[in-house]
Design a protein around this motif. Structure first.
Motif, PDB file in Angstrom:
ATOM      1  N   SER A   1       0.739  -1.046  -0.290  1.00 32.75           N
ATOM      2  CA  SER A   1       0.032   0.053   0.427  1.00 32.75           C
ATOM      3  C   SER A   1       1.139   1.451  -0.031  1.00 32.75           C
ATOM      4  O   SER A   1       0.676   1.808  -0.892  1.00 32.75           O
ATOM      5  N   TYR A   2       2.180   1.413   0.732  1.00 30.56           N
ATOM      6  CA  TYR A   2       2.734   2.550   1.011  1.00 30.56           C
ATOM      7  C   TYR A   2       3.890   2.659  -0.996  1.00 30.56           C
ATOM      8  O   TYR A   2       3.719   3.652  -1.389  1.00 30.56           O
ATOM      9  N   PHE A   3       4.272   1.604  -1.330  1.00 25.28           N
ATOM     10  CA  PHE A   3       4.556   1.340  -2.250  1.00 25.28           C
ATOM     11  C   PHE A   3       3.779   1.846  -3.133  1.00 25.28           C
ATOM     12  O   PHE A   3       4.306   2.766  -4.268  1.00 25.28           O
ATOM     13  N   SER A   4       2.697   1.602  -3.436  1.00 26.30           N
ATOM     14  CA  SER A   4       2.272   1.634  -4.978  1.00 26.30           C
ATOM     15  C   SER A   4       1.358   3.103  -4.791  1.00 26.30           C
ATOM     16  O   SER A   4       0.755   3.915  -5.991  1.00 26.30           O
ATOM     17  N   SER A   5       1.243   3.570  -3.455  1.00 19.39           N
ATOM     18  CA  SER A   5       0.994   4.654  -3.309  1.00 19.39           C
ATOM     19  C   SER A   5       2.111   6.235  -3.629  1.00 19.39           C
ATOM     20  O   SER A   5       1.661   7.394  -3.563  1.00 19.39           O
ATOM     21  N   THR A   6       3.821   5.274  -3.885  1.00 19.38           N
ATOM     22  CA  THR A   6       4.428   6.644  -3.213  1.00 19.38           C
ATOM     23  C   THR A   6       5.179   6.413  -4.999  1.00 19.38           C
ATOM     24  O   THR A   6       5.179   5.691  -5.580  1.00 19.38           O
ATOM     25  N   THR A   7       5.369   8.249  -5.305  1.00 18.66           N
ATOM     26  CA  THR A   7       6.401   8.891  -6.490  1.00 18.66           C
ATOM     27  C   THR A   7       7.396   7.968  -6.120  1.00 18.66           C
ATOM     28  O   THR A   7       8.553   7.799  -5.036  1.00 18.66           O
ATOM     29  N   MET A   8       7.641   6.892  -7.456  1.00 16.68           N
ATOM     30  CA  MET A   8       9.075   6.312  -7.535  1.00 16.68           C
ATOM     31  C   MET A   8      10.131   7.399  -8.649  1.00 16.68           C
ATOM     32  O   MET A   8       9.453   7.587  -9.458  1.00 16.68           O
ATOM     33  N   ALA A   9      10.947   8.343  -8.353  1.00 15.03           N
ATOM     34  CA  ALA A   9      11.797   8.615  -9.199  1.00 15.03           C
ATOM     35  C   ALA A   9      12.907   8.118  -9.180  1.00 15.03           C
ATOM     36  O   ALA A   9      13.959   7.832  -8.361  1.00 15.03           O
TER      37      ALA A   9
END
Length: 114
Positions: free
Chosen positions: A29-37
């Motif tokens: 849930s955290y990973f999928s809702s957080t921007t990866m850059a």
């Protein structure tokens, strides 16, 4: 939470590399809702944002890599990639993966020779 980049190396101009960023210690849930850059830092220069992606929105790129780089992510695997084609010497630098600009990897070196 730990991020580990891989896939860097030495390549001639016009070549391709695929960088990968694998994370651990994060829940879906955290990973999928957080921007990866992906950021990069060239020698003597400041770190700059190259590309970013978050679910539900189109990826974002700096102008200099548009049409050459493609960012992607796999929420199920909690990982992300940066496909880099048509590499130029000015793409040389250390590339960092970040999650929410809070968690960072150690970086992977990309060197493009002319």
């Amino acid at each position: 939470i730990r991020l580990v980049e891989s896939g860097g190396g030495l390549v001639q101009a016009g070549g391709s590399l695929r960088l990968s960023c694998k994370t651990s210690g994060t829940i879906l849930s955290y990973f999928s809702s957080t921007t990866m850059a992906w950021y990069r830092q060239a020698p003597g220069k400041e770190r700059e944002l190259v590309a970013s992606i978050i679910g539900g929105s189109p990826p974002s790129y700096i102008d200099s890599v548009k049409g050459r780089f493609t960012i992607s992510r796999d929420n199920r695997k909690r990982s992300g990639d940066l496909q880099m084609n048509g590499l130029l010497p000015e793409d040389t630098g250390v590339y960092y993966c970040t999650l929410g600009e809070r968690y960072w990897g150690q970086g992977t070196q990309v060197t493009v020779s002319s």
